[in-house]
Design a protein around this motif. Structure first.
Motif, PDB file in Angstrom:
ATOM      1  N   PHE A  74       1.201  -1.560  -0.038  1.00 27.24           N
ATOM      2  CA  PHE A  74       0.475  -0.078  -0.181  1.00 27.24           C
ATOM      3  C   PHE A  74       0.786   1.428   0.175  1.00 27.24           C
ATOM      4  N   ARG A  75       2.325   1.690   0.504  1.00 31.91           N
ATOM      5  CA  ARG A  75       3.118   1.811   0.829  1.00 31.91           C
ATOM      6  C   ARG A  75       3.444   2.786  -1.380  1.00 31.91           C
ATOM      7  N   GLU A  76       3.117   1.698  -1.657  1.00 30.69           N
ATOM      8  CA  GLU A  76       3.957   1.361  -3.546  1.00 30.69           C
ATOM      9  C   GLU A  76       2.546   2.752  -3.822  1.00 30.69           C
ATOM     10  N   ARG A  77       1.321   2.026  -4.021  1.00 32.03           N
ATOM     11  CA  ARG A  77      -0.195   2.481  -4.370  1.00 32.03           C
ATOM     12  C   ARG A  77      -0.240   3.450  -4.079  1.00 32.03           C
ATOM     13  N   LEU A  78      -0.006   3.785  -2.429  1.00 30.55           N
ATOM     14  CA  LEU A  78      -0.064   5.687  -2.288  1.00 30.55           C
ATOM     15  C   LEU A  78       1.090   6.333  -2.790  1.00 30.55           C
ATOM     16  N   LEU A 126      -6.531   8.508   3.017  1.00 33.89           N
ATOM     17  CA  LEU A 126      -6.929   7.551   4.672  1.00 33.89           C
ATOM     18  C   LEU A 126      -6.859   6.177   4.424  1.00 33.89           C
ATOM     19  N   HIS A 127      -7.793   5.931   3.557  1.00 30.12           N
ATOM     20  CA  HIS A 127      -8.035   4.852   3.450  1.00 30.12           C
ATOM     21  C   HIS A 127      -6.524   3.701   3.004  1.00 30.12           C
ATOM     22  N   LEU A 128      -5.506   4.639   1.295  1.00 33.70           N
ATOM     23  CA  LEU A 128      -4.477   3.962   1.464  1.00 33.70           C
ATOM     24  C   LEU A 128      -3.632   3.858   2.637  1.00 33.70           C
ATOM     25  N   LEU A 129      -3.354   4.826   4.046  1.00 30.23           N
ATOM     26  CA  LEU A 129      -2.724   5.410   5.084  1.00 30.23           C
ATOM     27  C   LEU A 129      -2.836   3.969   5.560  1.00 30.23           C
ATOM     28  N   LYS A 130      -3.964   3.859   6.240  1.00 32.03           N
ATOM     29  CA  LYS A 130      -4.507   2.354   6.778  1.00 32.03           C
ATOM     30  C   LYS A 130      -3.962   1.321   6.567  1.00 32.03           C
ATOM     31  N   SER A 131      -4.939   1.185   4.823  1.00 32.54           N
ATOM     32  CA  SER A 131      -3.539  -0.523   4.498  1.00 32.54           C
ATOM     33  C   SER A 131      -2.669  -0.672   4.784  1.00 32.54           C
ATOM     34  N   LEU A 143      -3.627   8.557  11.770  1.00 32.94           N
ATOM     35  CA  LEU A 143      -3.974   8.499  10.543  1.00 32.94           C
ATOM     36  C   LEU A 143      -4.590  10.426  10.256  1.00 32.94           C
ATOM     37  N   ALA A 144      -5.305  10.812  10.714  1.00 36.87           N
ATOM     38  CA  ALA A 144      -5.284  11.967  10.165  1.00 36.87           C
ATOM     39  C   ALA A 144      -4.534  13.136  10.201  1.00 36.87           C
ATOM     40  N   ALA A 145      -3.363  12.924  10.508  1.00 42.54           N
ATOM     41  CA  ALA A 145      -2.001  14.082  10.367  1.00 42.54           C
ATOM     42  C   ALA A 145      -1.595  13.663   9.232  1.00 42.54           C
ATOM     43  N   GLN A 146      -1.148  12.221   9.421  1.00 44.29           N
ATOM     44  CA  GLN A 146      -0.493  11.552   8.119  1.00 44.29           C
ATOM     45  C   GLN A 146      -1.570  11.964   6.823  1.00 44.29           C
TER      46      GLN A 146
END
Length: 187
Positions: A74-78, A126-131, A143-146
């Motif tokens: 998911f990092r790569e996807r983001l 947010l979705h991609l970060l959480k994943s 999550l919100a700050a990121q």
């Protein structure tokens, strides 16, 4: 008749004369409908244009969020979707026209409030970060700050791409952007 006919006409008008000089009468003329038809769907030109921007820029961001090749994590996807969003927005004729002819209209979305398109983009982030937190590819954090930090970084690149590439190669700049994102997100 769908709203898309009116929004397509509004887009033609904005591309021709800019946001400030686009009128409901001109949108109606371009759509080949009466002004009352436009008024029945939208109370004023501002609401037509807000809906147009949400449709257009939301669509670009939705497309950017779709992975081209299957990402490793998911990092790569983001990182991929962020660079794709910057490229899509900064290269979009409607976005360019807005920045070239009516840049003051963008200012409230930078210094006063977040708009619907920004909220949509933040939701995707947010979705991609959480994943990414779940698969271990993104460092844990609030999550919100990121998400807000990434939104601000991504939009600054989209808004500033033209002047930023006046004397720096766009591909080199986008490579650095991707590396900055990847490094910031890496656990």
């Amino acid at each position: 008749m769908s709203d898309d006919v009116l929004l397509d006409a509004a887009k033609k008008c904005v591309l021709a004369v800019g946001v400030r000089r686009t009128t409901l009468a001109e949108i109606a003329r371009t759509a080949k409908v009466s002004r009352m038809t436009v008024y029945r769907r939208f109370p004023d030109v501002r609401s037509v244009l807000a809906t147009l921007m949400t449709r257009e820029f939301g669509g670009l961001l939705q497309g950017a969020a779709e992975p081209g090749a299957e990402p490793a994590n998911f990092r790569e996807r983001l990182v991929h979707s962020s660079t794709a969003a910057v490229a899509a927005l900064s290269g979009d004729p409607l976005f360019r026209t807005l920045l070239d002819l009516d840049p003051e209209l963008v200012l409230p979305y930078i210094v006063e409030r977040l708009g619907k398109t920004q909220r949509f983009a933040e939701g995707v982030i947010l979705h991609l970060l959480k994943s990414g937190h779940e698969d271990g590819s993104i460092r844990k954090g609030d999550l919100a700050a990121q998400a807000r930090t990434l939104l601000l970084l991504i939009q600054s690149f989209a808004f500033s791409m033209r002047p930023a590439t006046a004397d720096v190669d766009e591909n080199d700049l986008m490579t650095e952007f991707a590396q900055v994102l990847d490094a910031a997100l890496r656990p």
